[in-house]
Structures are given as structure tokens and as C-alpha cells.
Write an enzyme that holds these catalytic residues in place. Structure first.
Site, PDB file in Angstrom:
ATOM      1  N   GLY A 128       0.826  -1.196   0.000  1.00 48.44           N
ATOM      2  CA  GLY A 128       0.000   0.000   0.000  1.00 48.44           C
ATOM      3  C   GLY A 128       0.859   1.244   0.000  1.00 48.44           C
ATOM      4  O   GLY A 128       1.947   1.269  -0.571  1.00 48.44           O
ATOM      5  N   SER A 129       0.380   2.288   0.686  1.00 43.20           N
ATOM      6  CA  SER A 129       1.083   3.570   0.691  1.00 43.20           C
ATOM      7  C   SER A 129       2.520   3.431   1.179  1.00 43.20           C
ATOM      8  O   SER A 129       3.469   3.840   0.489  1.00 43.20           O
ATOM      9  CB  SER A 129       0.326   4.570   1.582  1.00 43.20           C
ATOM     10  OG  SER A 129       1.032   5.786   1.691  1.00 43.20           O
ATOM     11  N   GLN A 130       2.720   2.825   2.364  1.00 41.97           N
ATOM     12  CA  GLN A 130       4.077   2.651   2.867  1.00 41.97           C
ATOM     13  C   GLN A 130       4.785   1.481   2.196  1.00 41.97           C
ATOM     14  O   GLN A 130       5.986   1.544   1.915  1.00 41.97           O
ATOM     15  CB  GLN A 130       4.043   2.432   4.388  1.00 41.97           C
ATOM     16  CG  GLN A 130       3.707   3.667   5.190  1.00 41.97           C
ATOM     17  CD  GLN A 130       4.801   4.727   5.158  1.00 41.97           C
ATOM     18  OE1 GLN A 130       5.973   4.436   4.934  1.00 41.97           O
ATOM     19  NE2 GLN A 130       4.407   5.967   5.366  1.00 41.97           N
TER      20      GLN A 130
ATOM     21  N   ARG B  10      -1.043 -11.413  -1.281  1.00 38.90           N
ATOM     22  CA  ARG B  10      -2.024 -12.444  -1.608  1.00 38.90           C
ATOM     23  C   ARG B  10      -2.106 -12.552  -3.124  1.00 38.90           C
ATOM     24  O   ARG B  10      -2.328 -11.568  -3.813  1.00 38.90           O
ATOM     25  CB  ARG B  10      -3.382 -12.064  -1.017  1.00 38.90           C
ATOM     26  CG  ARG B  10      -4.517 -13.023  -1.336  1.00 38.90           C
ATOM     27  CD  ARG B  10      -5.766 -12.647  -0.544  1.00 38.90           C
ATOM     28  NE  ARG B  10      -6.125 -11.255  -0.763  1.00 38.90           N
ATOM     29  CZ  ARG B  10      -6.847 -10.833  -1.806  1.00 38.90           C
ATOM     30  NH1 ARG B  10      -7.264 -11.690  -2.728  1.00 38.90           N
ATOM     31  NH2 ARG B  10      -7.156  -9.550  -1.920  1.00 38.90           N
TER      32      ARG B  10
ATOM     33  N   HIS C 151       4.725   0.984  12.646  1.00 35.64           N
ATOM     34  CA  HIS C 151       3.790   1.578  13.605  1.00 35.64           C
ATOM     35  C   HIS C 151       3.853   0.731  14.879  1.00 35.64           C
ATOM     36  O   HIS C 151       4.012  -0.490  14.814  1.00 35.64           O
ATOM     37  CB  HIS C 151       2.380   1.576  13.006  1.00 35.64           C
ATOM     38  CG  HIS C 151       1.328   2.205  13.857  1.00 35.64           C
ATOM     39  ND1 HIS C 151       1.587   3.166  14.795  1.00 35.64           N
ATOM     40  CD2 HIS C 151      -0.018   2.008  13.912  1.00 35.64           C
ATOM     41  CE1 HIS C 151       0.463   3.537  15.386  1.00 35.64           C
ATOM     42  NE2 HIS C 151      -0.521   2.842  14.871  1.00 35.64           N
TER      43      HIS C 151
ATOM     44  N   GLY D 250       3.389   7.503   2.496  1.00 40.28           N
ATOM     45  CA  GLY D 250       4.266   6.713   1.641  1.00 40.28           C
ATOM     46  C   GLY D 250       4.642   7.378   0.334  1.00 40.28           C
ATOM     47  O   GLY D 250       5.778   7.247  -0.136  1.00 40.28           O
TER      48      GLY D 250
ATOM     49  N   GLU E 111       1.053  14.914  12.145  1.00 44.21           N
ATOM     50  CA  GLU E 111      -0.037  14.294  11.415  1.00 44.21           C
ATOM     51  C   GLU E 111      -1.230  15.245  11.313  1.00 44.21           C
ATOM     52  O   GLU E 111      -2.073  15.099  10.437  1.00 44.21           O
ATOM     53  CB  GLU E 111      -0.474  13.002  12.101  1.00 44.21           C
ATOM     54  CG  GLU E 111       0.386  11.792  11.759  1.00 44.21           C
ATOM     55  CD  GLU E 111       1.688  11.770  12.517  1.00 44.21           C
ATOM     56  OE1 GLU E 111       1.960  12.722  13.266  1.00 44.21           O
ATOM     57  OE2 GLU E 111       2.459  10.808  12.355  1.00 44.21           O
TER      58      GLU E 111
ATOM     59  N   SER F 196      -5.832   5.399   8.113  1.00 46.86           N
ATOM     60  CA  SER F 196      -6.002   3.976   8.412  1.00 46.86           C
ATOM     61  C   SER F 196      -7.352   3.724   9.080  1.00 46.86           C
ATOM     62  O   SER F 196      -7.966   4.627   9.650  1.00 46.86           O
ATOM     63  CB  SER F 196      -4.887   3.506   9.355  1.00 46.86           C
ATOM     64  OG  SER F 196      -5.029   4.110  10.633  1.00 46.86           O
TER      65      SER F 196
END
Length: 301
Positions: free
Chosen positions: A25-27, A47, A107, A133, A193, A214
Site C-alpha cells: 500500500g502507501s508505505q 495475496r 507503527h 508513503g 499528522e 487507516s
């Protein structure tokens, strides 16, 4: 606050290891592509048939199913939504990760709150970029990086901190600065943030903001917001509005200035001395894009 840079990191530590990035994903895409461009052997664990599989392939990365990616890795970085990490660790990571390997997170949530309880033989550390990301990737591609946090939870090898710093440098953190913290502290810090949240609301409203953050953060919004913005809070806001509408606030401000503004000047001084301002100034110095695009330059305006 100790800040580390490229000169403090031994890049050979991460270059001598195979890294599995779980999630794209983003990161995930930023970590994988930055590591790959830094000459590290990277495999993305996904997956099969999922939406990200073809994206990672098109980026020129090696892609395997999660269990297979973990088997071939010395370090496994899990970059999935918080709510999925515990199950993936239990089902796909723990049975396959090598003895004495490294387990990494971006995280502190799953470790700090006990959702993942790593095997005792594993080094467990965190590398947490303090930016989305896409910014992690774009600044690296431009020859820079974003500030990052590192932390160590388990260190049986005695090298977890050095490996975490090496990893952070390989994805660009050493160009901007890497700060050592703890998993607990990472879950609690959020000043910078705030701008990301406000920018997302400005761009597309609350719905766009919630789409971008998230599920963990969105859930926190729903269960925590009503505890803070209570009826008492709303009454205080209504009272403040009444003071403005009736001229009571204006009267107070006029009297304050006739007296030489003692409250204004003392509060200004106290605010400037607050720890969040001192630490914030150091962090902003590590983010060159802020200075480049800043709206306020006290030396000029």
C-alpha cells in the site's frame, strides 16, 4: 533528542540481508521501491491475485505469496493495515520466519498493545517514516528523504538498533534525520499528522480524509471524538461566540492593550518555551520542503 544521519548508519548491514515487505500500500510500495533502488534484495509478500500483485510486478519487484516471501527473508517488514497484522503474523509469518531473523513494523500499535507477541529469538524493531508513503517515495527519488523514527522491542542479536538505522537510511531517512524512540511513544505522538489531516479535509472533506487514513485512525475518530467534543465543550464554544457577538470579547481585548498587553505577552512567552515548540522546531528543520514552501518567514513578513 538524538538525531542520526547517513554518516551514523552502516548501510552494509541491510545490504547483507534479504528483506520481505509484506503489503504494497502507501508505505509498502515506498519501502520496497526505495530499498530496491538502494541495492537491497527485496521480495514483496502479497495475496496472489490481489490488486497489488500486478502493481508490484510492474515496478520490477520480485513478488511471492506471503509465506514464501517470509521463508526466504532475513528481515520481514509488515506494512499492512493494523487490524490485519496479528492474523497474518500468526498464520503466515511466525511459522515461516527464520530463527534469529528480524521482524519490523512501521507503527507501534500491534506490539505495544500485545496483538503480536513475537518469538523470543527474533529481533523486533520499528522504522516509521513521519510522512505518507508517496512522500517517502518521491523525496527519495529526488535524492532526499523524510524524517523517521526507529525503536527496538527485542534485541537478542544485539544488533537490532543498528539494523533499524541501516534500514531507515536505505529508504532515505538518513538524509533528513532518524530519531530513536519507543513503540509506546510512537503510538502517542501526532503533532505533524495534524497538518496531513487538515489538508485532506481541505481537499475533499471529512469523507476523503477518512478514506485516506487507516481504519485504526478512523475508528479512533468515532469513539474518541464524542468524549472530547461533549455538550460541555459545545456550551463553552457557544459562550465564546456570545462574548464575540455581544462585544464582551472586544471590550476585554481593548482593556488588555490599554494595560500594556500583559496577558498576551506572558502567554506568548510561555507558549514559545513549551516543549512541543522546541521539539517541533528541530523536526521542522529536518523537513526541507516545509522551509521551501513556508507561508511565514519572520525575517521578511
Amino acid at each position: 533528542m538524538k538525531v542520526y544521519y547517513d554518516k551514523d548508519a552502516d548501510l552494509s548491514l541491510i545490504k547483507g540481508r534479504k528483506v520481505a515487505i509484506i503489503g504494497y500500500g502507501s508505505q509498502g510500495h515506498a519501502h520496497a521501491q526505495n530499498l530496491n533502488d538502494s541495492g537491497i534484495k527485496v521480495t514483496v509478500g502479497l495475496r496472489k491475485g490481489g490488486a497489488s500483485w500486478d502493481k508490484a510486478k510492474k515496478a520490477g519487484l520480485q513478488v511471492k505469496e506471503v509465506g514464501e516471501a517470509v521463508k526466504g527473508a532475513d528481515i520481514v517488514m509488515i506494512l499492512l493495515p493494523d487490524e490485519n497484522i496479528a492474523a497474518v503474523y500468526k498464520n503466515d509469518v511466525e511459522p515461516n520466519i527464520k530463527k534469529g531473523g528480524g521482524l519490523a513494523f512501521a507503527h507501534g500499535f500491534n506490539i505495544h498493545y500485545g496483538q503480536v507477541q513475537p518469538r523470543a529469538d527474533l529481533d523486533v524493531f520499528m522504522v516509521a517514516p513521519k510522512a505518507p508513503g508517496h512522500t517517502v517515495r518521491s523525496t527519495y527519488a529526488q535524492g532526499g528523504g523524510v524524517p523517521m523514527l526507529i525503536a527496538v522491542h527485542q534485541n537478542p542479536s544485539g544488533k537490532a538498533r543498528d539494523v533499524a538505522l541501516s534500514y531507515a537510511a536505505a529508504i532515505g531517512g538518513g538524509k533528513a534525520g532518524v530519531i530513536e524512540t519507543s513503540f509506546k511513544e510512537e503510538t502517542e505522538t501526532c503533532l505533524h499528522e495534524l497538518k496531513l489531516i487538515v489538508d485532506l479535509i481541505y481537499e475533499g472533506g471529512i469523507g476523503t480524509m477518512n478514506y485516506s487514513i487507516s481504519n485504526n485512525a478512523e475508528y479512533g475518530e468515532y469513539v474518541t471524538g464524542p468524549k472530547i467534543v461533549t455538550e460541555e465543550t459545545k456550551n463553552a464554544m457557544r459562550a465564546a461566540l456570545r462574548d464575540i457577538q455581544t462585544g464582551e470579547y472586544a471590550k476585554s481585548f481593548i482593556l488588555e492593550n490599554r494595560a500594556g498587553a500583559p496577558t498576551l505577552l506572558s502567554r506568548r512567552r510561555i507558549t514559545a518555551e513549551h516543549e512541543i515548540e522546541k521539539v517541533g522546531a528541530k523536526l521542522r528543520d529536518m523537513m526541507p520542503w516545509i522551509k521551501k514552501n513556508r507561508l511565514v518567514d519572520t525575517s521578511k513578513n
